[in-house]
Motif scaffolding. Structure first.
Motif, PDB file in Angstrom:
ATOM      1  N   VAL A 196      54.589  -8.775  24.697  1.00 10.60           N
ATOM      2  CA  VAL A 196      53.487  -7.870  25.083  1.00 10.60           C
ATOM      3  C   VAL A 196      53.162  -6.890  23.959  1.00 10.60           C
ATOM      4  O   VAL A 196      52.001  -6.511  23.773  1.00 10.60           O
ATOM      5  CB  VAL A 196      53.745  -7.117  26.418  1.00 10.60           C
ATOM      6  N   GLU A 197      54.183  -6.526  23.187  1.00 11.82           N
ATOM      7  CA  GLU A 197      53.934  -5.648  22.039  1.00 11.82           C
ATOM      8  C   GLU A 197      53.034  -6.378  21.034  1.00 11.82           C
ATOM      9  O   GLU A 197      52.064  -5.820  20.511  1.00 11.82           O
ATOM     10  CB  GLU A 197      55.280  -5.272  21.399  1.00 11.82           C
ATOM     11  N   VAL A 220      45.458   0.534  21.891  1.00 12.10           N
ATOM     12  CA  VAL A 220      46.553   1.032  22.744  1.00 12.10           C
ATOM     13  C   VAL A 220      47.839   0.844  21.941  1.00 12.10           C
ATOM     14  O   VAL A 220      48.055  -0.227  21.361  1.00 12.10           O
ATOM     15  CB  VAL A 220      46.641   0.222  24.066  1.00 12.10           C
ATOM     16  N   ASP A 221      48.645   1.863  21.885  1.00 12.46           N
ATOM     17  CA  ASP A 221      49.887   1.809  21.103  1.00 12.46           C
ATOM     18  C   ASP A 221      50.763   0.639  21.598  1.00 12.46           C
ATOM     19  O   ASP A 221      51.202   0.641  22.758  1.00 12.46           O
ATOM     20  CB  ASP A 221      50.608   3.155  21.286  1.00 12.46           C
ATOM     21  N   PRO A 222      51.020  -0.361  20.751  1.00 14.09           N
ATOM     22  CA  PRO A 222      51.826  -1.515  21.185  1.00 14.09           C
ATOM     23  C   PRO A 222      53.191  -1.107  21.718  1.00 14.09           C
ATOM     24  O   PRO A 222      53.717  -1.740  22.639  1.00 14.09           O
ATOM     25  CB  PRO A 222      51.971  -2.342  19.902  1.00 14.09           C
ATOM     26  N   PHE A 223      53.728  -0.018  21.183  1.00 16.10           N
ATOM     27  CA  PHE A 223      55.035   0.435  21.654  1.00 16.10           C
ATOM     28  C   PHE A 223      54.949   0.937  23.106  1.00 16.10           C
ATOM     29  O   PHE A 223      55.869   0.741  23.901  1.00 16.10           O
ATOM     30  CB  PHE A 223      55.574   1.534  20.728  1.00 16.10           C
ATOM     31  N   VAL A 224      53.812   1.569  23.448  1.00 12.12           N
ATOM     32  CA  VAL A 224      53.629   2.047  24.834  1.00 12.12           C
ATOM     33  C   VAL A 224      53.571   0.853  25.799  1.00 12.12           C
ATOM     34  O   VAL A 224      54.122   0.892  26.900  1.00 12.12           O
ATOM     35  CB  VAL A 224      52.350   2.921  24.959  1.00 12.12           C
ATOM     36  N   LEU A 228      56.007   0.218  28.760  1.00  7.66           N
ATOM     37  CA  LEU A 228      55.504   0.024  30.130  1.00  7.66           C
ATOM     38  C   LEU A 228      56.244  -1.125  30.811  1.00  7.66           C
ATOM     39  O   LEU A 228      56.673  -1.019  31.965  1.00  7.66           O
ATOM     40  CB  LEU A 228      53.992  -0.273  30.072  1.00  7.66           C
ATOM     41  N   TYR A 229      56.394  -2.212  30.070  1.00  5.35           N
ATOM     42  CA  TYR A 229      57.096  -3.361  30.644  1.00  5.35           C
ATOM     43  C   TYR A 229      58.581  -3.070  30.848  1.00  5.35           C
ATOM     44  O   TYR A 229      59.160  -3.423  31.863  1.00  5.35           O
ATOM     45  CB  TYR A 229      56.900  -4.603  29.754  1.00  5.35           C
TER      46      TYR A 229
END
Ligand SMILES: O=C(O)C(=O)C[C@]1(C(=O)O)C=C[C@@H](O)C=C1
Length: 250
Positions: A196-197, A220-224, A228-229
């Motif tokens: 997902v990142e 959208v910040d890939p780390f966020v 989230l996951y």
């Protein structure tokens, strides 16, 4: 989804749903926080006291109920008290889940997680007055997250069918912790987080024609998304799986 469910096809659906979730977050990120959307009574709608986003979700899902959306076991309303009977003939959705699972709906938790934990992490401060559009984007995010998390029922059904003896013993003992341990697969969770990142990077990359841009920007910040996951989507999916399994022999 027809019976003959396999873990592979259930996981494929979860992978496809990642795209929907990432895209819906990207759409929401087109607007700043727009906090009036979440303030009770701000919209001053006659006969309604909640927030604008609650109004949009309630009304939209009520319309969807009139065309049979919640007859599918994959769909879960945020305000079950507010639904209307379907005006259409039944679609005869296949009922592959155990009927006791129908009572599981953790949308209150998902609502709280989305507005109080997730949104502040990725929405930028500010107000551009696009309140209706913002609420519509929130609805898309909520529905995508809810569908994914409640898909845990299908994952649990497949796992139960694949190992009825192992699960059956724990279900009869109503051993929540042992069920959680048995259904958990850390290697898969690691892959989900990394994927997902990567999707957030691929789908949310700002594309320019200027090849000299050194710093890549993401909507959208890939780390966020990975967080989230890790912190919410997978733990809540597992919670749904456990709740479903506990009722599977009812
Ligand atoms: O794929 C599975 O086996 C699942 O149970 C789904 C899921 C997830 O939410 O992605 C949840 C628990 C497992 O530890 C791994 C992944």
């Amino acid at each position: 989804m027809a019976d003959g469910l396999t873990l592979e096809c259930v996981r494929e659906s979860l992978i496809r749903q990642e795209d929907t979730i990432v895209f819906s977050l990207i759409e929401r990120s087109n607007y700043p926080m727009n906090s009036p959307v979440y303030v009770e009574g701000f919209a001053d709608i006659p006969g309604f006291t909640g927030s604008l986003v609650e109004y949009v979700v309630r009304k939209t899902q009520a319309v969807h109920s009139t065309v049979g959306r919640y007859e599918s076991q994959e769909e879960h309303p945020f305000f079950p008290d507010n639904l209307l009977p379907s005006l259409l003939p039944s679609y005869n959705h296949p009922k592959v889940l155990h009927p006791a699972g129908d009572a599981i709906n953790i949308n209150t938790t998902i609502w709280d997680m989305y507005f109080n934990q997730l949104l502040p992490l990725f929405a930028t401060e500010g107000d551009d007055s696009n309140y209706a559009q913002t609420a519509a984007c929130d609805l898309e995010c909520l529905q995508a997250l809810s569908r994914r998390i409640h898909y845990g029922k299908y994952v649990a059904e497949v796992k139960f069918k694949d190992s009825p003896d192992d699960y059956g013993t724990l279900i009869r003992a109503q051993d929540r912790d042992a069920l959680m341990k048995l259904l958990t697969c850390e290697a898969i969770e690691e892959m989900v987080k990394r994927r997902v990142e990567k999707k957030a990077m691929a789908f949310g990359q700002e594309v320019t024609l200027n090849g000299t841009d050194k710093e890549v920007k993401y909507k959208v910040d890939p780390f966020v998304v990975s967080r989230l996951y890790e912190e919410w989507v997978m733990p809540l999916t597992k919670l749904v799986e456990v709740e479903y399994l506990l009722r599977r022999l009812d």
